[in-house]
Design a protein around this motif. Structure first.
Motif, PDB file in Angstrom:
ATOM      1  N   PHE A  27      -3.758 -12.068  -5.981  1.00 11.06           N
ATOM      2  CA  PHE A  27      -3.321 -10.995  -6.883  1.00 11.06           C
ATOM      3  C   PHE A  27      -2.963 -11.661  -8.206  1.00 11.06           C
ATOM      4  CE2 PHE A  27      -0.287  -8.214  -8.923  1.00 11.06           C
ATOM      5  CZ  PHE A  27      -0.747  -6.942  -8.648  1.00 11.06           C
TER       6      PHE A  27
ATOM      7  N   LYS B 123       0.078   1.333  -4.491  1.00 12.99           N
ATOM      8  CA  LYS B 123       0.240   1.401  -5.944  1.00 12.99           C
ATOM      9  C   LYS B 123       1.145   2.588  -6.240  1.00 12.99           C
ATOM     10  CE  LYS B 123      -3.607   1.033  -8.372  1.00 12.99           C
ATOM     11  NZ  LYS B 123      -4.735   1.121  -9.307  1.00 12.99           N
TER      12      LYS B 123
ATOM     13  N   CYS C  20      -5.825   2.555  -4.655  1.00  5.55           N
ATOM     14  CA  CYS C  20      -5.214   1.715  -3.624  1.00  5.55           C
ATOM     15  C   CYS C  20      -5.419   2.347  -2.247  1.00  5.55           C
ATOM     16  CB  CYS C  20      -3.728   1.511  -3.890  1.00  5.55           C
ATOM     17  SG  CYS C  20      -2.991   0.440  -2.651  1.00  5.55           S
TER      18      CYS C  20
ATOM     19  N   PHE D   2      -7.134  -4.388  -7.608  1.00  2.95           N
ATOM     20  CA  PHE D   2      -5.981  -3.594  -8.039  1.00  2.95           C
ATOM     21  C   PHE D   2      -6.272  -2.825  -9.321  1.00  2.95           C
ATOM     22  CE2 PHE D   2      -1.797  -3.335 -10.223  1.00  2.95           C
ATOM     23  CZ  PHE D   2      -1.129  -2.580  -9.278  1.00  2.95           C
TER      24      PHE D   2
ATOM     25  N   CYS E 258       2.275  -3.136   0.067  1.00  4.36           N
ATOM     26  CA  CYS E 258       1.318  -3.847  -0.792  1.00  4.36           C
ATOM     27  C   CYS E 258       0.981  -5.186  -0.158  1.00  4.36           C
ATOM     28  CB  CYS E 258       1.905  -4.057  -2.191  1.00  4.36           C
ATOM     29  SG  CYS E 258       0.850  -5.085  -3.249  1.00  4.36           S
TER      30      CYS E 258
END
Ligand code: FAD
Length: 524
Positions: A324, A211, A206, A201, A195
């Motif tokens: 993120f 994921k 992904c 996301f 990741c």
């Protein structure tokens, strides 16, 4: 008369959180397992992370048209892939609270007691968290249930701007916690971490398979390891056929590349997701089951739930530099508050708000603005945003139901428990406004456009074939076997008697592991 093409010990229909997890659990038994999946493997392509393709063009959603309670057509936001909807999910993998398994009085009605309790699910929650790489931190969330083991992985850290926001929320006396997430992230060795902490996301497939979804974590490793496991993709099950007595499924009629095939097995498991599982049972009506398979109770398709969901965007003067962003959750209002002693639900980050997502997801307050401003301004808006997702439990209502009319799928659904949801929106907005100015993102003139998630968003669908001890009021027994048909099981989100305010998928996975253990013993 049908010709049985192939015979197996067990057939599982669907590869999502329910079917994929069950297949993974059963493969080591050595029994001959066939998994039928109407979709294909989701292609790995740059478009996986393209917000225009994903949010505006709905590249990974079905083209099907379903109908609402007024008969109005809509395009459901659901995908048919190996891994089911976990290919697109936000991987917030959270346990239900202990009280979620009890009868709970809500402002809008009653959430019924489950026939099994948290303690029955706890060992399987622990297994599911390991199987799906869950990262989290015990001891932060005041509503969290007891755990027999720590989270398998450390929490996904807040990036500095999100940390400041979490600190600001905590300063107000609330308990923000690290959202439990299923992904393959190694923060102590970022160079080798699958990741990469990207900004695409929630709602995106992904591209780097980091994921933890039912395709990557369950179906692929099972297919590689077990010769007794067969997966057929692009294999849409059309109908289940029963014996003359109506007590057993004798064949599974499936369309593959335009041709019909009939498969048979000792045990058949339907795991098509709450809506499509009900649809398959209803479409399979025959003389012995005139209202649909396993439907002597007239409960198949009823008590459909999907939670009340609202997205709120807080827009601030400073840029949110976090890459993120889906790391904060708040359960302080989960069970209500002193002057509103009813459950209100859960708050969590949505993940990033990107410029190309805004036209598709634009809240009503922003819609006129979005039409006027060029892309550059949208970009400025997006990078100053923090997205929040609010979810409140909706209550089972027999009139909220899945129906099949001719070839068409109808979802008769009316929102309930709306006062609790409104209260949560109001309270969360007031929390955001009160965060001390020292918190980077929150300024006195921040604005908070919001949008209620519409009917076509069926992400948290559940409850169309609930489990219970009474065949008159439930479709499945406690092992998720249908009361009416001895070798037919439903193992996906359909079995929920109530929905909780938490995300559903870890409970679907845990239940699949629980039923898998029972089936493995039965098949021995
Ligand atoms: C954008 C998005 C974000 C989400 N985020 C979260 C989250 O953060 N946390 C969370 O807990 N949940 C989340 N969810 C919900 C989660 O994806 C579902 O709860 C979960 O996937 C449901 O599992 P299931 O096994 O019941 O059904 P599904 O995962 O939908 O699997 C059903 C499978 O059956 C197949 N199928 C259907 N009909 C047939 C047929 N006739 N023949 C053969 N195969 C068939 C489908 O193709 C699919 O593979 C999200 C969902 C979406 C769409």
């Amino acid at each position: 008369m049908t010709n049985i093409t192939e015979r197996y010990d067990i057939i599982i229909i669907g590869t999502g959180a329910g079917g994929g997890t069950l297949a993974h659990r059963l493969a080591p038994t050595g029994k001959k397992i066939l998994v039928l999946e109407r979709g294909d493997f989701l292609p790995r392509e740059k478009a996986n992370w393209n917000p225009q393709e994903v949010y505006q063009k709905h590249r990974y959603h079905t083209d099907e048209q379903w109908y609402d309670k007024e008969g109005k057509a809509f395009k459901p936001q659901t995908g048919y892939w190996v891994g089911g909807n976990t290919k697109l999910y936000g991987a917030a993998l959270i346990r239900f609270r202990e009280r979620d398994f009890e009868k709970v009085i809500h402002k809008g009605g009653i959430s019924p007691e489950w026939p099994l309790k948290y303690s029955d699910f706890e060992p399987y929650y622990t297994q599911a968290e390991k199987l799906y790489d869950v990262h989290g931190k015990q001891g932060e969330d005041p509503t969290e249930p007891p755990r027999s083991e720590q989270y398998p992985h450390p929490p996904v850290s807040h990036e500095p701007d999100m940390q400041q926001l979490a600190d600001g929320i905590r300063e107000l006396g609330y308990y923000p916690f690290h959202l439990p997430l299923g992904l393959k992230l190694n923060e102590s060795d970022r160079a080798n971490s699958p990741c990469i902490r990207c900004d695409t996301f929630d709602g995106y497939p992904c591209l780097v398979h980091a994921k933890a979804d039912a395709d990557v974590n369950a179906i692929r490793p099972t297919r590689e390891k077990y010769a007794n496991f067969t997966l057929k993709t692009n294999a849409k099950v059309l109908r289940l056929h029963t014996s003359e007595s109506g007590r057993e499924i004798t064949s599974v009629e499936t369309e593959i590349a335009g041709e019909r095939h009939w498969f048979s097995s000792d045990i058949v498991v339907v795991a098509c997701g709450s809506i499509n599982s009900a649809v398959l049972l209803l479409r399979s009506a025959n003389d012995k089951h005139p209202n649909g398979l396993a439907n002597s109770s007239d409960q198949v398709g009823r008590n459909f739930m999907k939670q009340l969901e609202t997205a709120i965007v807080s827009i601030h003067l400073d840029v949110n530099r976090a890459s993120f962003q889906k790391t904060i959750a708040v359960n302080d209002f989960y069970w209500g508050e002193p002057d509103f002693p009813y459950p209100m639900g859960m708050v969590q980050n949505t993940g990033n708000v990107l410029a190309d997502m805004i036209p598709a997801e634009a809240p009503p307050l922003m819609a006129p603005f979005v039409k006027l401003v060029p892309h550059y301004e949208l970009h400025l808006l997006a990078e100053r945003s923090v997205g929040w997702w609010l979810q409140t439990e909706d209550l089972p209502d027999p009139n909220n139901r899945i129906r099949v009319v001719g070839d068409n799928i109808h979802i008769d659904y009316t929102l309930n428990n709306t006062e609790a949801s409104d209260r949560l929106i109001h309270r969360w907005t007031s929390v955001l406004k009160s965060i001390p100015n020292s918190a980077k993102h929150v300024l006195p003139f921040s604005i908070y456009p919001r949008t209620h998630i519409p009917e076509q968003a069926v992400a948290h669908q559940c409850g169309s074939c609930r489990f219970g001890t009474d065949p008159k009021t439930s479709v499945l027994d406690l092992n998720c076997r249908t009361h009416d048909i001895d070798n037919l099981y439903v193992v996906d989100s359909s079995f929920f008697p109530s929905n909780s305010g938490a995300n559903p998928t870890l409970t679907i996975m845990a239940n699949a592991l629980r039923v898998g253990e029972l089936l493995a013993a039965e098949l021995r």
